[in-house]
Motif scaffolding. Structure first.
Motif, PDB file in Angstrom:
ATOM      1  N   VAL A  53       0.842  -1.204   0.000  1.00  0.00           N
ATOM      2  CA  VAL A  53       0.000   0.000   0.000  1.00  0.00           C
ATOM      3  C   VAL A  53       0.872   1.247   0.000  1.00  0.00           C
ATOM      4  O   VAL A  53       0.668   2.187  -0.783  1.00  0.00           O
ATOM      5  N   ARG A  54       1.867   1.280   0.886  1.00  0.00           N
ATOM      6  CA  ARG A  54       2.785   2.428   0.915  1.00  0.00           C
ATOM      7  C   ARG A  54       3.515   2.584  -0.416  1.00  0.00           C
ATOM      8  O   ARG A  54       3.739   3.703  -0.894  1.00  0.00           O
ATOM      9  N   SER A  55       3.875   1.473  -1.021  1.00  0.00           N
ATOM     10  CA  SER A  55       4.584   1.516  -2.292  1.00  0.00           C
ATOM     11  C   SER A  55       3.734   2.171  -3.376  1.00  0.00           C
ATOM     12  O   SER A  55       4.208   3.034  -4.121  1.00  0.00           O
ATOM     13  N   VAL A  56       2.459   1.777  -3.460  1.00  0.00           N
ATOM     14  CA  VAL A  56       1.559   2.363  -4.458  1.00  0.00           C
ATOM     15  C   VAL A  56       1.385   3.859  -4.221  1.00  0.00           C
ATOM     16  O   VAL A  56       1.456   4.672  -5.152  1.00  0.00           O
ATOM     17  N   LEU A  57       1.165   4.243  -2.962  1.00  0.00           N
ATOM     18  CA  LEU A  57       0.885   5.637  -2.651  1.00  0.00           C
ATOM     19  C   LEU A  57       2.090   6.539  -2.886  1.00  0.00           C
ATOM     20  O   LEU A  57       1.930   7.755  -3.074  1.00  0.00           O
ATOM     21  N   ALA A  58       3.282   5.975  -2.874  1.00  0.00           N
ATOM     22  CA  ALA A  58       4.493   6.776  -3.069  1.00  0.00           C
ATOM     23  C   ALA A  58       5.047   6.673  -4.496  1.00  0.00           C
ATOM     24  O   ALA A  58       6.041   7.326  -4.814  1.00  0.00           O
ATOM     25  N   ASP A  59       4.404   5.890  -5.354  1.00  0.00           N
ATOM     26  CA  ASP A  59       4.931   5.594  -6.689  1.00  0.00           C
ATOM     27  C   ASP A  59       4.209   6.449  -7.728  1.00  0.00           C
ATOM     28  O   ASP A  59       2.991   6.310  -7.933  1.00  0.00           O
ATOM     29  N   ASP A  60       4.949   7.330  -8.419  1.00  0.00           N
ATOM     30  CA  ASP A  60       4.301   8.213  -9.386  1.00  0.00           C
ATOM     31  C   ASP A  60       3.900   7.500 -10.675  1.00  0.00           C
ATOM     32  O   ASP A  60       3.337   8.123 -11.586  1.00  0.00           O
ATOM     33  N   ARG A  61       4.132   6.187 -10.744  1.00  0.00           N
ATOM     34  CA  ARG A  61       3.598   5.418 -11.872  1.00  0.00           C
ATOM     35  C   ARG A  61       2.121   5.102 -11.677  1.00  0.00           C
ATOM     36  O   ARG A  61       1.448   4.643 -12.609  1.00  0.00           O
ATOM     37  N   PHE A  62       1.618   5.341 -10.463  1.00  0.00           N
ATOM     38  CA  PHE A  62       0.196   5.193 -10.179  1.00  0.00           C
ATOM     39  C   PHE A  62      -0.396   6.588  -9.985  1.00  0.00           C
ATOM     40  O   PHE A  62       0.075   7.346  -9.132  1.00  0.00           O
ATOM     41  N   VAL A  63      -1.416   6.924 -10.764  1.00  0.00           N
ATOM     42  CA  VAL A  63      -1.966   8.276 -10.742  1.00  0.00           C
ATOM     43  C   VAL A  63      -3.445   8.254 -10.358  1.00  0.00           C
ATOM     44  O   VAL A  63      -4.116   7.216 -10.417  1.00  0.00           O
ATOM     45  N   ASN A  64      -3.958   9.435  -9.984  1.00  0.00           N
ATOM     46  CA  ASN A  64      -5.358   9.563  -9.578  1.00  0.00           C
ATOM     47  C   ASN A  64      -6.296   9.819 -10.744  1.00  0.00           C
ATOM     48  O   ASN A  64      -7.469   9.460 -10.695  1.00  0.00           O
ATOM     49  N   ASN A  65      -5.813  10.507 -11.772  1.00  0.00           N
ATOM     50  CA  ASN A  65      -6.664  10.828 -12.905  1.00  0.00           C
ATOM     51  C   ASN A  65      -6.990   9.574 -13.701  1.00  0.00           C
ATOM     52  O   ASN A  65      -6.097   8.856 -14.147  1.00  0.00           O
ATOM     53  N   ALA A  66      -8.286   9.351 -13.871  1.00  0.00           N
ATOM     54  CA  ALA A  66      -8.725   8.142 -14.559  1.00  0.00           C
ATOM     55  C   ALA A  66      -8.532   8.272 -16.065  1.00  0.00           C
ATOM     56  O   ALA A  66      -8.918   9.273 -16.658  1.00  0.00           O
ATOM     57  N   PRO A  67      -7.953   7.249 -16.710  1.00  0.00           N
ATOM     58  CA  PRO A  67      -7.782   7.291 -18.168  1.00  0.00           C
ATOM     59  C   PRO A  67      -8.956   6.628 -18.884  1.00  0.00           C
ATOM     60  O   PRO A  67      -9.674   5.811 -18.318  1.00  0.00           O
TER      61      PRO A  67
END
Length: 411
Positions: A53-67
């Motif tokens: 979970v921490r890894s995802v939240l700190a990783d800029d390869r995962f974004v909030n804007n839906a594609p």
């Protein structure tokens, strides 16, 4: 992504709504990353363990804007709630949903106004509001959600923002409508908030006061300023994201301590524990159980699973915060527990670039509210059995519909 099977867990599954701690524990022990379904039955990946979970939240390869399709589904959901198209952006294009340079720009500008010093200066006001609310509780059965834990943070945030006292009851109504997300109520509430704030910003420009709206109007960075739309969006975000979660943290924490009298006794023996215990309560019974969906911008391997570009990932905070790989005796409430490393040691306020902007204020309010409540009413007790408490069946949230207590001064 392949079609989701009917037996894959959904956020709306009864076992997750009724017992999120046990339900997500079972998912966490199945796998660190596993397939599931979102609110609209679309496929997602659950991320259940603390480190992942921490890894995802700190990783800029995962974004909030839906594609792509995800953005279309989000648009359809908003439309189904009856939110007028001309104000949709005020609710969807906020600091919570932005990424990268846009997010950093907004956060940098707002952080200049929403400072640690400004929050610290609010403490006497938080203490005064808390005292006034406790004075009004009386000595009989009372709903603590309605008369204490909910009005406290909405009053504090309105003080901070600069919303006049005469208008706060209306903001209470709008806040409930927006948080309950009932079609037919959300649209008028959103319209009311946006129109009100646009008018208030114009008033503040003509007659400034020492509040957050004035600070947002004045804030700048190398010539960059917030637009009026960005200011309104920011205030809506701060008011509703701030007060709703804090209110339910206070309620959940009250239940936790009342049902763990040994832990409450430790706090009464050593009041110096109060500032730190907020973190343990946020870990153990925090009101926010999942984050907004994150979307992979490229293929990423996580927890031994390949997440394809464009796929949706659901970090599960409630599962991470009870992960025995991170916390000894993770399911036990321990008011003396402290982080084993620097930082908070939990993800209740998020992690990484989107760490909660209002965390310092929420911690301060919870500490003041809880310590004052249990000091004022040494014999505070639930007015019903713990199993009879009415928890709202809202996916990803842990919140009480009401909290009936008896505010006795003595046994």
């Amino acid at each position: 992504m392949s079609t989701v099977r009917a037996d894959e867990p959904a956020l709306t599954a009864p076992e997750l709504l009724a017992d999120p701690y046990g339900g997500y524990r079972r998912l966490r022990e199945q796998a660190p990353v596993l397939r599931g379904r979102y609110l609209d039955d679309s496929p997602i990946w659950y991320v259940t363990r603390y480190e992942d979970v921490r890894s995802v939240l700190a990783d800029d390869r995962f974004v909030n804007n839906a594609p792509g399709e995800a953005a279309d589904r989000k648009a359809r959901l908003i439309e189904s709630l009856g939110i007028p198209p001309d104000i949709t952006g005020y609710l969807t294009e906020s600091i919570l949903s932005s990424d990268g340079a846009t997010h950093m720009r907004l956060r940098k500008l707002v952080s200049r106004a929403f400072t640690v010093r400004r929050v610290a200066q609010l403490r006497p006001s938080v203490e005064r509001i808390t005292t006034d609310l406790l004075d009004g509780l009386g000595d009989g059965p009372v709903d603590l959600v309605e008369h204490f834990s909910y009005p406290l943070p909405i009053t504090v945030i309105c003080d901070l923002v600069g919303i006049p006292e005469a208008d706060r009851a209306q903001w209470h109504v709008w806040g409930k409508a927006l948080s309950n997300m009932r079609p037919g109520e959300v649209g008028p509430a959103a319209r009311g908030c946006v129109d009100y704030l646009n008018a208030l910003i114009e008033q503040r420009r003509a007659a400034p006061q020492d509040d957050l709206i004035d600070a947002l109007i004045a804030v700048h960075d190398e010539g960059d300023r917030l637009s009026d739309v960005e200011m309104v969006t920011m205030v809506v975000t701060l008011v509703f994201a701030g007060h709703e979660t804090t209110a339910h943290l206070i309620s959940n924490a009250t239940v936790a301590l009342l049902t763990h009298p040994d832990q409450l006794a430790r706090l009464r023996e050593d009041p110096a524990l109060w500032p730190g215990v907020v973190h343990e309560l946020m870990r153990w019974c925090g009101p926010v159980q999942i984050t907004a969906l994150r979307y992979a911008t490229q293929d990423v391997e996580l927890g031994g699973t390949l997440i394809r570009a464009g796929e949706a990932v659901q970090p599960v905070l409630v599962s991470a915060n009870r992960d025995p790989r991170q916390y000894p005796h993770a399911d036990e409430l321990d008011v003396t527990r402290r982080a084993a490393e620097r930082g908070e040691g939990h993800v209740g306020f998020g992690h990484g670039a989107h760490y909660c902007l209002g965390a310092a204020l929420a911690k301060q309010e919870a500490e003041v509210a809880l310590s004052a409540l249990f000091s004022r009413f040494p014999a505070l007790a639930l007015a019903c059995a713990p199993g009879e408490l009415a928890w709202d069946p809202i996916p990803g949230a842990r919140r009480l519909h009401e909290l009936p207590v008896i505010t006795r001064l003595t046994e």
